[in-house]
Design a protein around this motif. Structure first.
Motif, PDB file in Angstrom:
ATOM      1  N   PRO A 169       0.758  -1.230   0.149  1.00 27.00           N
ATOM      2  CA  PRO A 169      -0.153  -0.006   0.077  1.00 27.00           C
ATOM      3  C   PRO A 169       0.898   1.234  -0.034  1.00 27.00           C
ATOM      4  O   PRO A 169       0.460   2.306  -0.544  1.00 27.00           O
ATOM      5  N   GLY A 170       1.956   1.286   0.337  1.00 27.99           N
ATOM      6  CA  GLY A 170       2.964   2.328   0.506  1.00 27.99           C
ATOM      7  C   GLY A 170       3.303   2.900  -0.855  1.00 27.99           C
ATOM      8  O   GLY A 170       3.860   3.995  -0.966  1.00 27.99           O
ATOM      9  N   GLY A 304      -4.865  -8.485  -2.036  1.00 28.20           N
ATOM     10  CA  GLY A 304      -4.163  -7.387  -1.295  1.00 28.20           C
ATOM     11  C   GLY A 304      -4.159  -7.325  -0.192  1.00 28.20           C
ATOM     12  O   GLY A 304      -5.286  -7.770   0.511  1.00 28.20           O
ATOM     13  N   HIS A 305      -3.461  -6.620   0.767  1.00 25.99           N
ATOM     14  CA  HIS A 305      -3.128  -6.018   2.159  1.00 25.99           C
ATOM     15  C   HIS A 305      -4.413  -5.370   2.442  1.00 25.99           C
ATOM     16  O   HIS A 305      -5.217  -6.075   3.529  1.00 25.99           O
ATOM     17  N   LEU A 306      -4.827  -4.481   1.733  1.00 24.14           N
ATOM     18  CA  LEU A 306      -6.008  -3.686   2.141  1.00 24.14           C
ATOM     19  C   LEU A 306      -7.201  -4.246   2.086  1.00 24.14           C
ATOM     20  O   LEU A 306      -8.020  -4.293   2.686  1.00 24.14           O
ATOM     21  N   ARG A 324       1.100  -4.286   9.127  1.00 27.65           N
ATOM     22  CA  ARG A 324       0.940  -3.275  10.168  1.00 27.65           C
ATOM     23  C   ARG A 324       0.234  -1.994   9.529  1.00 27.65           C
ATOM     24  O   ARG A 324      -0.913  -1.335  10.205  1.00 27.65           O
ATOM     25  N   ALA A 325       0.834  -1.635   8.433  1.00 33.24           N
ATOM     26  CA  ALA A 325       0.297  -0.610   7.763  1.00 33.24           C
ATOM     27  C   ALA A 325      -1.177  -0.548   7.336  1.00 33.24           C
ATOM     28  O   ALA A 325      -2.094   0.411   7.580  1.00 33.24           O
ATOM     29  N   ALA A 326      -1.525  -1.906   6.877  1.00 36.19           N
ATOM     30  CA  ALA A 326      -3.091  -2.088   6.366  1.00 36.19           C
ATOM     31  C   ALA A 326      -4.027  -2.075   7.823  1.00 36.19           C
ATOM     32  O   ALA A 326      -4.996  -1.394   7.666  1.00 36.19           O
TER      33      ALA A 326
END
Length: 388
Positions: A169-170, A304-306, A324-326
């Motif tokens: 996502p970054g 996907g992560h999100l 962790r970002a998601a």
């Protein structure tokens, strides 16, 4: 009105370029010409908004006949000055804001308004054309295929675009910052294995990957060595992130580890074959002697992560493995399982492609690193480091 803190950009690397340039009697234009870089780059370095990569730093030092350490230095051990803060007015929203929420700022009359951006793209996608063809046309497979598109505009310029395949996502943060250099990233959402396969086919410029080798614990390089000929691909670090269990706020079902996936009251959402998150899950299941078919939701996939974290957010799943970002994007709980490096793989001939060079330079910008760390909890200390 409610208020919250907003941070502004400040440099993190001390530089003495201006003093050494003036000592030699060079203008910014003179130094840029002699070092083979743009005048705008000189201005950005001297203002502290841009941290040069190794090649640029060496060129500047050689031109000015000094050591790199004479031009650039890490901050001293003294405590760094705190980042500026500003009082803002929070735009009303359905869910109460939390500390750490991302905010976009806009001046409305005399007030600075902070709006929390949606983590989901509630808008029509950006496009240059639409695909033509009837419903009986064969589906696209892992191999490339030919097609015909109808353009929205008679002319368009693709010279400053880079096609990036990956699942981080970054990448959206990188895309915003590289746009300042006039370069547009076209991002294809693919898992790590798919991204590397597309790079091998030669149909993307950059492949993002986070494939952790279970035997050595090394990220990405073993997989890349197996897939590509020696010296055919360069690998540059983007960031280090954490992957782990993403859970609803408060962890209502008290999930503590992958071992809890054996419980009949737990439903997960998985990732597709080849995804780094799925490989991490499978490694934990193998160590536990727990077969995938014994886990509710193992065959339920999110691309996907999100998307995986969103299913936890909406209550369609009790848990997933993602970054962790998601978890932070959706305000979810997180239990770390592994620390991994997310790298960018690039075919070596493309390193000389100006848009790719601009992308690599952006990885060294303090503003990019700070935003990625603040939004996603990434460790960007190695961003831009050449690994292969």
């Amino acid at each position: 009105a409610a208020t919250m803190v907003a941070m502004k950009d400040t440099p993190t690397i001390a530089n003495h370029l201006t003093a050494h340039r003036q000592k030699r009697g060079f203008s910014a234009a003179d130094l840029a010409h002699r070092a083979g870089i743009s005048r705008q780059t000189i201005y950005a370095i001297e203002s502290g908004s841009y941290v040069p990569n190794t090649a640029v730093a060496l060129r500047l030092a050689r031109t000015l006949e000094v050591n790199v350490e004479d031009l650039f230095a890490l901050p001293s051990d003294a405590p760094a000055a705190p980042l500026p803060t500003e009082q803002v007015t929070l735009l009303p929203q359905p869910d109460p804001p939390r500390a750490g929420d991302p905010m976009q700022l806009c001046r409305v009359d005399r007030r600075t308004i902070a709006s929390s951006p949606s983590p989901l793209p509630w808008y029509l996608p950006t496009a240059d054309a639409v695909l033509l063809g009837d419903a009986d046309a064969p589906a696209l497979t892992a191999k490339t295929a030919k097609g015909t598109v109808q353009l929205f505009h008679g002319e368009y310029d693709l010279a400053n675009r880079i096609l990036v395949a990956g699942c981080d996502p970054g990448i959206s943060v990188l895309a915003r910052h590289v746009l300042r250099a006039g370069v547009e990233l076209v991002v294809a959402q693919r898992n790590s294995s798919q991204a590397l396969a597309l790079l091998k086919q030669g149909v993307v410029h950059v492949a993002g990957t986070h494939l952790r080798d279970q035997a050595s614990g090394e990220s990405n390089l073993p997989a890349i060595h197996r897939l590509f000929a020696r010296n055919s691909v360069a690998v540059v670090s983007l960031a280090v992130w954490e992957e782990g269990l993403v859970l609803p706020p408060g962890n209502p079902k008290s999930i503590r580890s992958v071992a809890d996936f054996a419980r009949r009251d737990i439903t997960i959402v998985n990732r597709e074959t080849g995804a780094g998150s799925r490989l991490l899950l499978d490694a934990h299941l193998d160590r536990l002697g727990l077969a995938g078919e014994k886990v509710r939701g193992y065959d339920r996939l999110a691309a996907g992560h999100l998307p995986a974290a969103w299913q936890v957010r909406t209550g369609d799943a009790d848990c997933c493995i993602a970054t962790r970002a998601a978890a932070r994007v959706f305000g979810l709980d997180f239990i770390p399982l592994a620390t991994e490096r997310y790298d960018l793989a690039i075919r070596r001939p493309h390193l000389d492609y100006p848009p790719v060079a601009a992308l690599l330079d952006t990885l060294n910008r303090a503003s990019f690193r700070r935003e990625l760390e603040g939004l996603g909890g990434y460790d960007t200390s190695a961003a831009g480091r050449r690994l292969l």
